[in-house]
Design a protein around this motif. Structure first.
Motif, short mmCIF file in Angstrom:
data_model
loop_
_atom_site.label_atom_id
_atom_site.label_comp_id
_atom_site.label_asym_id
_atom_site.label_seq_id
_atom_site.Cartn_x
_atom_site.Cartn_y
_atom_site.Cartn_z
N ALA A 45 0.76 -0.73 -0.14
CA ALA A 45 -0.04 0.15 0.25
C ALA A 45 0.66 1.00 -0.34
CB ALA A 45 -0.50 0.26 0.71
N TYR A 57 -4.42 3.82 -6.74
CA TYR A 57 -4.85 3.49 -5.45
C TYR A 57 -5.77 3.79 -4.34
CZ TYR A 57 -4.00 2.54 -0.40
OH TYR A 57 -4.29 2.57 0.80
N ASP A 58 -6.24 4.61 -4.87
CA ASP A 58 -6.92 6.10 -4.49
C ASP A 58 -8.32 5.08 -5.11
OD1 ASP A 58 -5.19 7.15 -2.72
OD2 ASP A 58 -5.23 8.70 -4.66
N ARG A 61 -9.12 2.57 -3.45
CA ARG A 61 -9.61 2.08 -2.16
C ARG A 61 -10.88 3.03 -1.79
NH1 ARG A 61 -6.20 6.04 0.97
NH2 ARG A 61 -7.28 7.72 -0.36
N ASP A 62 -11.26 3.88 -2.69
CA ASP A 62 -12.34 4.36 -2.24
C ASP A 62 -13.79 4.38 -3.40
OD1 ASP A 62 -11.17 6.34 -0.99
OD2 ASP A 62 -10.63 7.36 -2.08
N SER A 78 -17.61 1.56 0.72
CA SER A 78 -16.35 1.93 0.14
C SER A 78 -15.61 0.72 0.64
CB SER A 78 -15.20 2.61 0.41
OG SER A 78 -14.86 3.26 1.76
N LEU A 79 -14.66 0.43 -0.12
CA LEU A 79 -14.04 -1.08 0.03
C LEU A 79 -13.08 -0.33 1.62
CD1 LEU A 79 -13.01 -2.28 -3.10
CD2 LEU A 79 -14.41 -3.10 -2.43
N ALA A 80 -12.19 0.35 1.17
CA ALA A 80 -11.51 0.46 2.62
C ALA A 80 -12.46 0.35 3.97
CB ALA A 80 -10.53 2.23 3.22
N ALA A 83 -13.41 -2.72 5.15
CA ALA A 83 -12.41 -3.87 5.22
C ALA A 83 -12.56 -3.24 6.63
CB ALA A 83 -11.07 -3.10 4.87
N VAL A 293 -5.43 -7.50 4.64
CA VAL A 293 -6.20 -6.33 3.44
C VAL A 293 -6.79 -5.12 4.07
CG1 VAL A 293 -8.86 -6.04 2.69
CG2 VAL A 293 -7.67 -8.34 2.29
N PHE A 297 -5.20 -1.81 3.25
CA PHE A 297 -6.57 -0.08 2.24
C PHE A 297 -6.45 0.62 3.97
CE2 PHE A 297 -8.72 -3.53 0.40
CZ PHE A 297 -8.98 -2.81 -0.98
#
Length: 436
Positions: A45, A57-58, A61-62, A78-80, A83, A293, A297
């Protein structure tokens, strides 16, 4: 009144029973693998977020997955966030199982043994919080992040132990694991109490229903996944909907699981109970997937080179985190341990010295997973303050790891001697002689 003899006096960090020592060894072996994966996730990351492809990456993550249209639930996340709120619930479920097992069937069911890690965990949380608060109060910083440096990341810490090839004696290993688990429970309590803006009481009451049904089933030793998993998901969704951080559902579910076997199944002496069975099933998912994971993130902060790193560390929030982890943690743990020894007239185990306690307390200054989570809750994901928190957590954890490495490696010869003693089995019955 007869004074206690030297042999009668209580020993701190003494080796416990053989079943507990062997169990802790197995657990920490698994945590080592998880810790390595965690560090890989965080490193990937960091490299990605500071590369020319940082925008991708942003975007990842978003990226939002889910919907708000199903029964009015707010699950377009969001995926973040999935997680942090979802995968870490698995982590806290395992922590709940482990803590309950320790106090019901482990060596810590003895209040005298339980006192040390509990007192040290409290000291190891209070002092870093005070250090952070004092620093930010004097520098006109933001006090909202006071809880960030209070957490210990056991997977990261154990991975460092593996990297530096040192062997903590069994008493210190058990203490480190238990301290981290108690630390996690206190951290989730802090999150629920201090980082919850508003509570939907109806949703919270509804969350109690699947948790109660889950508890009813596991108390009857029903372990059917197609029953338990949907109930756990329902508890998570409703806890998330209530406004309380959804990871609280993980701890609550873990606490419902029975530790000992029922009399019908042979009682406590018939082997591991359901809690240990579920822990063996879920811990690899937690250590091998959920935590790495989340780290991937959560750790992707754009540093901007040495100048950017220096700029981030001028923020009192980041420096407060660093000071809390590097100074507050060891001072809190060693200080509370010394006070416990002082007021209970207990001695350190004969093989150990206070240098060992200091080294282990420095290792507990590695605060990563939960620290990053609290940073997001305190300042909001993606905010400037949260980015500085990530830098502070990374710098503080790495500094604590380096200092612990210096101290523990200097004592490695002593640890190897103790390790040899703890493995001698002259009668070849599978149990080292020192545990008999």
């Amino acid at each position: 009144m007869t004074q206690p003899t030297e042999s009668d006096r209580r020993r701190l960090f003494e080796r416990g029973s053989w079943p507990e020592a062997s169990r802790v060894t197995d657990l920490l072996r698994g945590e080592t693998t998880g810790g390595v994966l965690l560090m890989i996730g965080a490193l990937v990351a960091l490299v990605w977020a500071n590369s020319p492809a940082s925008s991708s990456y942003d975007a990842l993550r978003d990226l939002h997955v889910g919907t708000d249209a199903f029964l009015g639930l707010h699950l377009d996340l969001s995926l973040a966030t999935w997680a942090a709120d979802g995968l870490l619930a698995i982590f806290f479920f395992v922590a709940g199982l482990e803590l309950k097992r320790e106090f019901v069937a482990g060596d810590l069911r003895d209040p005298r043994r339980a006192a040390l890690p509990v007192v040290a965990a409290v000291g190891g949380m209070v002092v870093p919080a005070l250090v952070y608060t004092a620093w930010n109060a004097s520098a006109d910083g933001d006090l909202q992040g006071w809880a960030i440096p209070t957490a210990t990341d056991i997977a990261f810490a154990v991975a460092i132990l593996a990297v530096i090839s040192t062997h903590l004696p069994s008493g210190l290993r058990t203490f480190l694991l238990t301290l981290a688990v108690v630390d996690d429970l206190l951290a989730i309590t802090v999150i629920a109490v201090f980082y919850t803006d508003s509570v939907d009481l109806v949703a919270l009451a509804a969350a109690v229903v699947p948790i109660a049904v889950f508890g009813f089933l596991v108390q009857r030793r029903i372990r059917t996944p197609w029953l338990l998993v949907p109930l756990a998901l329902a508890a998570w969704v409703l806890m998330h909907e209530s406004g309380i951080h959804a990871t609280v559902a993980g701890v609550a579910l873990g606490f419902t699981v029975p530790v000992l076997r029922s009399e019908a199944a042979g009682g406590p002496d018939a082997g591991p109970g359901l809690a240990e069975h579920l822990e063996h099933l879920v811990r690899p998912v937690s250590a091998g997937f959920a935590v790495p994971v989340f780290a991937f993130f959560a750790a992707g902060v754009t540093v901007g080179g040495l100048s950017g790193l220096a700029d981030s560390l001028t923020d009192p929030v980041a420096l407060g985190v660093v000071l809390g982890l590097v100074l507050g943690k060891p001072i809190g743990i060693v200080g509370s341990t010394w006070l416990l020894a002082r007021f209970t007239r207990a001695d350190l185990d004969d093989d150990l010295s206070w240098v060992d306690v200091i080294g282990m307390a420095m290792l507990a200054g590695i605060g990563f997973t939960v620290s990053l989570l609290i940073g997001e809750l305190a300042f909001g994901p993606g905010s400037a303050a949260d980015e500085h928190v990530k830098v502070g957590v990374l710098v503080g954890s790495l500094t604590a790891a380096l200092l612990a490495t210096v101290v523990l490696r200097a004592r490695n010869r002593v640890y190897r001697r103790i390790c040899e003693i703890e493995t001698i089995d002259d009668d070849l019955d599978g149990i080292p002689d020192v545990y008999q």
